[in-house]
Design an enzyme around this catalytic site. Structure first.
Site, short mmCIF file in Angstrom:
data_model
loop_
_atom_site.label_atom_id
_atom_site.label_comp_id
_atom_site.label_asym_id
_atom_site.label_seq_id
_atom_site.Cartn_x
_atom_site.Cartn_y
_atom_site.Cartn_z
N LYS A 108 12.28 -19.71 23.19
CA LYS A 108 11.60 -18.61 22.49
C LYS A 108 12.20 -17.28 22.95
O LYS A 108 12.13 -16.94 24.12
CB LYS A 108 10.09 -18.66 22.80
CG LYS A 108 9.42 -19.95 22.38
CD LYS A 108 7.98 -20.03 22.90
CE LYS A 108 7.12 -18.93 22.36
NZ LYS A 108 5.70 -19.05 22.83
N ASP A 129 -6.62 -17.37 21.94
CA ASP A 129 -5.98 -17.43 20.62
C ASP A 129 -5.91 -18.88 20.12
O ASP A 129 -4.88 -19.34 19.65
CB ASP A 129 -4.58 -16.81 20.68
CG ASP A 129 -4.10 -16.36 19.30
OD1 ASP A 129 -4.95 -16.14 18.41
OD2 ASP A 129 -2.89 -16.20 19.12
N GLY A 159 12.24 -21.77 13.99
CA GLY A 159 11.00 -21.09 13.68
C GLY A 159 11.04 -19.61 14.00
O GLY A 159 11.96 -19.13 14.68
N GLN A 160 10.06 -18.91 13.50
CA GLN A 160 9.91 -17.48 13.76
C GLN A 160 8.43 -17.20 13.91
O GLN A 160 7.64 -17.43 13.00
CB GLN A 160 10.48 -16.67 12.58
CG GLN A 160 10.41 -15.16 12.78
CD GLN A 160 11.49 -14.65 13.74
OE1 GLN A 160 12.61 -15.15 13.74
NE2 GLN A 160 11.14 -13.66 14.55
N GLY A 161 8.04 -16.72 15.08
CA GLY A 161 6.64 -16.42 15.33
C GLY A 161 6.43 -14.98 15.71
O GLY A 161 7.35 -14.15 15.63
N GLY A 162 5.19 -14.66 16.12
CA GLY A 162 4.88 -13.30 16.51
C GLY A 162 5.67 -12.86 17.73
O GLY A 162 6.01 -11.69 17.88
N PHE A 163 5.98 -13.81 18.61
CA PHE A 163 6.75 -13.49 19.81
C PHE A 163 8.21 -13.22 19.48
O PHE A 163 8.84 -12.33 20.05
CB PHE A 163 6.65 -14.67 20.79
CG PHE A 163 7.38 -14.48 22.09
CD1 PHE A 163 6.77 -13.85 23.16
CD2 PHE A 163 8.68 -14.95 22.25
CE1 PHE A 163 7.44 -13.67 24.37
CE2 PHE A 163 9.36 -14.79 23.45
CZ PHE A 163 8.73 -14.15 24.51
N GLY A 164 8.75 -13.98 18.56
CA GLY A 164 10.14 -13.83 18.18
C GLY A 164 10.70 -15.11 17.60
O GLY A 164 9.95 -15.96 17.10
N VAL A 216 12.59 -18.85 17.53
CA VAL A 216 12.52 -20.07 18.33
C VAL A 216 13.71 -20.96 17.99
O VAL A 216 14.02 -21.18 16.81
CB VAL A 216 11.20 -20.84 18.05
CG1 VAL A 216 11.10 -22.06 18.95
CG2 VAL A 216 10.00 -19.93 18.25
#
Length: 437
Positions: free
Chosen positions: A159, A257, A138-143, A145
Site C-alpha cells: 500500500k 471504520d 486497487g486504489q483506496g483512500g490511503f493510496g 495497492v
C-alpha cells in the site's frame, strides 16, 4: 505487564469530561495512538510472551454453542494466525498481472524488529517492478495497492500512500495503522509484514487477500451471489476480530471504520478486517475513563450517532457500525442509497422500521430465497442489529455478546436447514416409491 490475552475489566460509569466542540468536516479530523502504546509494544519481554502465547493459541472455528454458553475463554478471539490464504487491501478489484518479484531475505532479516519489518526502497522497487501498473490491484483512500510476492512465497499487498495528501492527514493515519497492525495478529485480521517511511514515501506491506471485499460480493461484481449461510459466517468472523481488538490485547483498540469495503474475503470466504488508519486506543479502564474524547472520524452511514453528538468514542461505536453491517449483509443494500426514495434512503433505519412492523421478510436481499432457514436467520439477525443500533451506547451489547448471539443463530439456522433438507429428501423418496409401485 498485563497479559495481552486476558480481557480487561471495564469501569461502569462515563468519564465526566466533555471535549471542545469542533464541527466535523467531510474529511474528518485525525487522531493518533498514544506514545505509551509504542513503548509497551517495544518491550521485549511482552513481545516474547505474545509470541509464545500465540504459538499455542488455537485458531480453528469455534464449536457450536447454545444461547447460555459463554465464549469468553474461546481461543478464537485470542489466537493469532500463522497461516493464511493471502490478503488484499484495495477498495476495488483490479485486473493486474499475477507476475511478481522476490525480495532479498538477507536485508529483511537484518532489519527485523519485534513485530515489524522495515523494508528498504530498493526492496519495494524490486517487488513491485518500480510500481508497475501491471502489479496494481486497487486504489483506496490511503493510496494505490500493488500485489507482490516475497522470497518466502508470501503474497503481499503493498500500500503506497498518496503523496499529495500526506501532509494533510495521511501521516497520522499511516502511524496509526503501523502501530496497530504491529500489535495484533488474528485469523480474522489482515497480517502485517512491515512498512517503509523514507522521504515522502509511506508504504505499508500486509498480506494479500485474493477474493475482493465484502461490498464487491454484495454488489455481485464477481458474478455470484453470497448465500445467507456465507453471510452469517462472515458476520461471525468479523465479530471475532472486533472482540479480539476490544478485549484480548493489553491496550484494547477501537477500529472506528468497520464497513463492508474494509472486510476482505479469502478464496474460502473467510473474512479479514483491514484498514486501521482510523484506529484509536480504547480508554484506560484503570483510570476510570470509559470514553476517549476525540473529533469525529469514520464513514458516513456507519457512524455512531452518540459519538457524532458527544465526540465521545468507545468500543460501542464499533458495535453500532457492526449493526449497520448486519443490516447490509441481509439486505444487500449499501448503508446510504441516494437513488431510493427518502424513507428507504438510510438502509438501517428503513430495515429496522420494517422489522418492528413485523415485515422483516420484505427487507431480505431479493437475490436470496425465502426459505424457512433464511427467514429464521433474517429475523434473529435483525433483532441483534436492532440492539447494536440502540441510540445510547449503554443499551448496545458488547462485541463478545454479539458473537455469542451469532453462534446461536448459526446453530438454529443449520438445524432448520437440516430439517428442511431431510423433509425434502423424504418427500422425494416417497414419490419415487409410489411411482415404482
Amino acid at each position: 505487564m498485563t497479559s495481552p490475552y486476558i480481557p480487561r475489566r471495564r469501569a461502569g460509569s462515563d468519564h465526566s469530561s466533555t471535549p471542545g466542540r469542533v464541527p466535523p468536516s467531510p474529511g474528518y479530523a485525525s487522531s493518533e495512538l498514544s506514545t505509551s502504546t509504542v513503548t509497551a509494544r517495544q518491550n521485549p519481554v511482552a513481545a516474547a510472551a505474545r509470541f509464545f502465547t500465540g504459538m499455542f493459541a488455537a485458531c480453528l472455528s469455534p464449536p457450536e454453542l447454545d444461547n447460555s454458553k459463554s465464549i469468553g475463554d474461546s481461543e478464537e478471539f485470542k489466537s493469532s494466525s500463522t497461516a493464511s490464504n493471502g490478503s488484499r487491501a484495495g477498495s476495488r478489484r483490479g485486473r493486474g498481472s499475477n507476475g511478481s518479484m522476490s525480495l532479498s531475505s538477507y536485508n529483511i532479516v537484518q532489519k527485523k524488529e519485534p513485530g515489524i519489518v522495515k523494508f528498504t526502497m530498493e526492496e519495494i522497487y524490486q517487488v513491485t517492478r518500480n510500481f508497475s501498473h501491471s502489479f496494481k490491484v486497487g486504489q483506496g483512500g490511503f493510496g494505490a495497492v500493488y500485489k507482490a510476492k516475497l522470497l518466502d512465497g508470501s503474497v503481499v499487498a503493498v500500500k503506497r500512500a498518496k503523496k499529495s495528501l500526506y501532509e494533510k492527514h495521511l501521516g497520522v493515519e499511516f502511524q496509526s495503522e503501523i502501530q496497530t497492525l504491529s500489535r495484533v495478529e488474528h485469523l480474522n485480521l489482515v497480517k502485517f509484514y512491515g512498512y517503509l517511511e523514507q522521504g515522502d514515501e509511506r508504504i505499508i506491506v500486509v498480506e494479500y487477500v485474493p477474493n475482493g471485499t465484502l461490498r464487491e460480493h454484495l454488489d455481485c461484481i464477481h458474478g455470484s451471489v453470497l448465500d445467507l449461510s456465507a453471510r452469517l459466517e462472515i458476520a461471525i468472523d468479523v465479530s471475532h476480530a472486533i472482540t479480539y481488538l476490544h478485549m484480548y490485547i493489553d491496550h484494547p483498540i477501537i477500529h472506528r471504520d468497520i464497513k463492508s469495503s474494509n472486510i476482505l474475503l479469502t478464496e474460502h470466504f473467510r473474512a479479514k478486517v483491514a484498514d486501521f488508519g482510523f484506529a484509536r486506543q480504547a480508554p484506560d479502564s484503570d483510570s476510570g475513563m470509559t470514553h476517549v474524547s476525540t473529533q469525529v472520524k469514520g464513514t458516513a452511514g456507519y457512524l455512531d450517532p452518540e459519538y457524532l453528538k458527544t465526540y465521545q468514542l468507545t468500543e460501542k461505536s464499533d458495535v453500532y457500525s457492526f449493526g449497520v453491517l448486519l443490516v447490509e449483509l441481509v439486505t444487500g443494500r449499501r448503508p446510504i442509497e441516494p437513488k431510493f426514495e427518502l424513507k428507504e434512503r438510510i438502509t438501517a433505519k428503513w430495515a429496522m422500521k420494517r422489522f418492528i412492523d413485523e415485515d422483516a421478510i420484505s427487507v431480505l436481499d431479493p437475490r436470496l430465497d425465502q426459505t424457512a432457514a433464511n427467514t429464521l436467520a433474517l429475523q434473529k439477525i435483525l433483532e441483534l442489529a436492532l440492539q447494536c443500533l440502540a441510540p445510547r451506547r449503554q443499551n448496545r451489547p458488547t462485541m463478545k455478546r454479539c458473537a455469542e448471539i451469532l453462534w446461536a443463530i448459526r446453530k438454529d439456522f443449520r438445524e432448520v436447514l437440516s430439517a428442511s433438507n431431510f423433509h425434502s429428501y423424504s418427500s422425494t423418496s416417497q414419490r419415487s416409491t409410489s411411482l415404482r409401485e
